[in-house]
Design an enzyme around this catalytic site. Structure first.
Site, mmCIF file in Angstrom:
data_model
loop_
_atom_site.group_PDB
_atom_site.id
_atom_site.type_symbol
_atom_site.label_atom_id
_atom_site.label_comp_id
_atom_site.label_asym_id
_atom_site.label_seq_id
_atom_site.Cartn_x
_atom_site.Cartn_y
_atom_site.Cartn_z
ATOM 1 N N CYS A 130 -19.455 1.881 8.677
ATOM 2 C CA CYS A 130 -18.672 1.239 9.730
ATOM 3 C C CYS A 130 -17.449 2.123 9.918
ATOM 4 O O CYS A 130 -16.613 2.234 9.014
ATOM 5 C CB CYS A 130 -18.269 -0.173 9.297
ATOM 6 S SG CYS A 130 -17.127 -0.969 10.447
ATOM 7 N N CYS A 148 0.833 -1.212 0.000
ATOM 8 C CA CYS A 148 0.000 0.000 0.000
ATOM 9 C C CYS A 148 0.866 1.259 0.000
ATOM 10 O O CYS A 148 1.828 1.365 0.767
ATOM 11 C CB CYS A 148 -0.913 -0.012 1.234
ATOM 12 S SG CYS A 148 -2.053 1.380 1.251
ATOM 13 N N CYS A 171 -19.480 -6.441 3.722
ATOM 14 C CA CYS A 171 -18.806 -5.205 4.121
ATOM 15 C C CYS A 171 -17.512 -5.141 3.313
ATOM 16 O O CYS A 171 -16.922 -6.181 3.007
ATOM 17 C CB CYS A 171 -18.483 -5.241 5.617
ATOM 18 S SG CYS A 171 -17.533 -3.812 6.169
ATOM 19 N N CYS A 228 -16.404 -9.398 5.678
ATOM 20 C CA CYS A 228 -15.786 -8.097 5.402
ATOM 21 C C CYS A 228 -14.530 -8.283 4.554
ATOM 22 O O CYS A 228 -13.607 -8.986 4.966
ATOM 23 C CB CYS A 228 -15.351 -7.425 6.696
ATOM 24 S SG CYS A 228 -16.663 -7.241 7.880
ATOM 25 N N ARG A 249 -17.821 -2.564 18.054
ATOM 26 C CA ARG A 249 -17.075 -3.818 17.830
ATOM 27 C C ARG A 249 -15.761 -3.842 18.594
ATOM 28 O O ARG A 249 -14.908 -2.944 18.438
ATOM 29 C CB ARG A 249 -16.807 -4.026 16.332
ATOM 30 C CG ARG A 249 -16.082 -5.366 16.082
ATOM 31 C CD ARG A 249 -15.982 -5.733 14.610
ATOM 32 N NE ARG A 249 -17.276 -5.742 14.005
ATOM 33 C CZ ARG A 249 -17.602 -5.088 12.894
ATOM 34 N NH1 ARG A 249 -16.695 -4.393 12.260
ATOM 35 N NH2 ARG A 249 -18.820 -5.145 12.415
ATOM 36 N N CYS A 291 0.391 0.263 10.314
ATOM 37 C CA CYS A 291 -0.074 -0.773 9.391
ATOM 38 C C CYS A 291 1.032 -1.629 8.771
ATOM 39 O O CYS A 291 1.946 -1.110 8.117
ATOM 40 C CB CYS A 291 -0.903 -0.145 8.286
ATOM 41 S SG CYS A 291 -1.649 -1.413 7.228
ATOM 42 N N CYS A 326 0.467 4.826 6.912
ATOM 43 C CA CYS A 326 -0.172 4.685 8.236
ATOM 44 C C CYS A 326 0.799 3.953 9.180
ATOM 45 O O CYS A 326 1.150 2.787 8.937
ATOM 46 C CB CYS A 326 -1.471 3.913 8.120
ATOM 47 S SG CYS A 326 -2.486 4.473 6.726
HETATM 48 N N1 SAM Z 1 -6.693 0.505 3.141
HETATM 49 C C1 SAM Z 1 -7.985 0.770 3.667
HETATM 50 C C2 SAM Z 1 -8.007 1.870 4.677
HETATM 51 O O1 SAM Z 1 -6.975 2.153 5.282
HETATM 52 O O2 SAM Z 1 -9.083 2.421 4.896
HETATM 53 C C3 SAM Z 1 -8.649 -0.453 4.247
HETATM 54 C C4 SAM Z 1 -7.847 -1.451 5.055
HETATM 55 S S1 SAM Z 1 -7.094 -0.839 6.557
HETATM 56 C C5 SAM Z 1 -6.055 -2.188 6.993
HETATM 57 C C6 SAM Z 1 -8.452 -0.861 7.709
HETATM 58 C C7 SAM Z 1 -8.206 -0.482 9.129
HETATM 59 O O3 SAM Z 1 -7.459 -1.479 9.787
HETATM 60 C C8 SAM Z 1 -7.434 0.791 9.426
HETATM 61 O O4 SAM Z 1 -8.197 1.935 9.289
HETATM 62 C C9 SAM Z 1 -7.058 0.556 10.882
HETATM 63 O O5 SAM Z 1 -8.066 1.076 11.727
HETATM 64 C C10 SAM Z 1 -7.007 -0.948 11.007
HETATM 65 N N2 SAM Z 1 -5.639 -1.421 11.280
HETATM 66 C C11 SAM Z 1 -4.627 -1.544 10.399
HETATM 67 N N3 SAM Z 1 -3.505 -1.989 11.001
HETATM 68 C C12 SAM Z 1 -3.824 -2.148 12.313
HETATM 69 C C13 SAM Z 1 -3.077 -2.557 13.458
HETATM 70 N N4 SAM Z 1 -1.802 -2.889 13.377
HETATM 71 N N5 SAM Z 1 -3.722 -2.626 14.645
HETATM 72 C C14 SAM Z 1 -5.026 -2.276 14.746
HETATM 73 N N6 SAM Z 1 -5.768 -1.871 13.698
HETATM 74 C C15 SAM Z 1 -5.177 -1.798 12.500
HETATM 75 FE FE1 SF4 Z 2 -2.843 1.174 3.383
HETATM 76 FE FE2 SF4 Z 2 -2.747 0.025 5.746
HETATM 77 FE FE3 SF4 Z 2 -3.100 2.644 5.587
HETATM 78 FE FE4 SF4 Z 2 -5.089 0.967 4.778
HETATM 79 S S1 SF4 Z 2 -4.293 1.215 6.859
HETATM 80 S S2 SF4 Z 2 -4.340 2.808 3.733
HETATM 81 S S3 SF4 Z 2 -3.843 -0.719 3.979
HETATM 82 S S4 SF4 Z 2 -1.256 1.504 4.917
#
Ligand code: SAM
Ligand code: SF4
Ligand code: DTB
Length: 326
Positions: free
Chosen positions: A190, A55, A130, A99, A262, A62, A59
């Site tokens: 959500c 990606c 979802c 989801c 949740r 992530c 973030c």
């Molecule tokens: N890429 C899209 C986005 O960011 O909206 C969808 C997938 S992203 C992985 C969805 C959510 O997963 C993020 O908004 C975050 O809240 C959660 N998430 C990702 N990594 C995480 C982590 N290490 N611990 C807890 N929640 C996490």
């Molecule tokens: Fe990409 Fe992870 Fe951020 Fe979603 S949360 S936009 S998958 S880096």
């Protein structure tokens, strides 16, 4: 008596909830929960990462960001048969909602074409659907609604103030814009966040206040505990005290009395007693299945054992519609 659905919470009011003695907060949250929902029913959703890794967003929490080295390898979008096989398994295991998550900043229109086919397939199995695919245009949101997508997940993750210390490749306003497109298209929203990223209590309060003061509360509010993944900038942080996590669940319940709150990521590192207090504080939904997107979730057997110990039953989709209509 049904608690009032409010959209005018002040910063002071929400902070005061976080400041309550723990038992006073839980007592109040449990009352709100019981007034709005059957006390011992929990909705269960199963997650599948349909497009993993690589990606472009940064973030800091992530494991799927291409900015960090975490050992997650980038894959292409999964094919329809493989996705449907996972959806069938989820249904057999007892999930009511499936989801699908994709590690995109924002999908291209041709990605949406493919995801539409997946949604139609999963729906035809009798599961709620979802998706979480990143930022959407209003046309893309309308297409997803038209093909029958029930929920779109798009988290605000934290307060607007703290957002810039976690993500630099998009803004809070970008998130709010997509949430408006989803709402305007008529989908269920959500939207929640992550706690344990080094934010202050005031950031948690502001995240929950932002959600509650939206014109309509999100139907589903995932509260994730940060899963610390090696290689991400947030790994190695001090673990959040479990009581602070439970407090966030309780405040979410009080602010959004009719939303499904949740208990999301992070259950793998929680003991049963912490999870039980989350359910008491008003959490009435979980992610169920051995994997979240890329990290581990408790075994389904263990979850069913916990439900049994606590006298909790999984909510069926028809009961869910009934609860929403009430
Ligand atoms: N890429 C899209 C986005 O960011 O909206 C969808 C997938 S992203 C992985 C969805 C959510 O997963 C993020 O908004 C975050 O809240 C959660 N998430 C990702 N990594 C995480 C982590 N290490 N611990 C807890 N929640 C996490
Ligand atoms: Fe990409 Fe992870 Fe951020 Fe979603 S949360 S936009 S998958 S880096
Ligand atoms: C949400 O709020 N949490 C889920 C789901 N929505 C998409 C994702 C949790 C991801 C945890 C880290 C991982 O497994 O990669």
């Amino acid at each position: 008596m049904q608690p009032a659905i409010r959209h005018d919470w002040t910063r002071e009011e929400v902070t005061a909830l976080f400041d309550l003695p723990f038992n006073d907060l839980l007592f109040r949250a449990a009352g709100v929960h019981r007034a709005g929902f059957p006390a011992n029913e929990v909705q269960i959703s199963t997650l599948l990462s349909i497009k993993t890794g690589g990606c472009p967003e940064d973030c800091a929490y992530c494991p799927q960001s291409s900015h960090f080295t975490t050992g997650v390898k980038a894959d292409k979008l999964m094919g329809k048969e493989a996705v449907l096989a996972e959806a069938r398994k989820a249904k057999e295991a007892g999930a009511s909602r499936f989801c699908m998550g994709a590690a995109w900043r924002s999908p291209k229109d041709r990605d949406i074409d493919k995801v539409v086919e997946l949604i139609e397939g999963v729906k035809s199995l009798g599961l709620e659907t979802c998706a979480t695919l990143g930022m959407l245009t209003s046309e893309q949101a309308q297409r997803l609604k038209a093909c029958g997508l029930d929920y779109y997940n798009h988290n605000l993750d934290t307060s607007e103030e703290f957002y810039g210390s976690i993500i630099t490749t998009r803004t809070y306003q970008d998130r709010l814009d997509t949430l408006s497109h989803v709402r305007d298209a008529g989908m269920n929203v959500c939207c929640g966040g992550i706690v344990g990223m080094g934010e202050d209590v005031s950031d948690r309060a502001e995240l929950l206040r932002t959600l509650a003061n939206m014109p309509q509360h999100p139907e589903s509010v995932p509260v994730n505990l940060l899963v610390q993944v090696e290689g991400t900038p947030l790994s190695g942080h001090a673990e959040l005290d479990a009581f602070d996590f439970i407090r966030a669940i309780a405040v979410a319940r009080i602010l959004m009395p009719k939303s499904y709150v949740r208990l999301s990521a992070g259950r793998e590192s929680m003991n049963e007693q912490t999870q039980a207090l989350c359910f008491f504080a008003g959490a009435n939904s979980i992610f169920y299945g051995e994997k979240l997107l890329t990290t581990a979730n408790p075994d389904t057997d263990r979850d069913m054992e916990l439900f049994k110990k606590l006298g909790i039953s999984p909510l069926t989709p028809s009961a869910e519609e009934h609860a929403e209509a009430a």
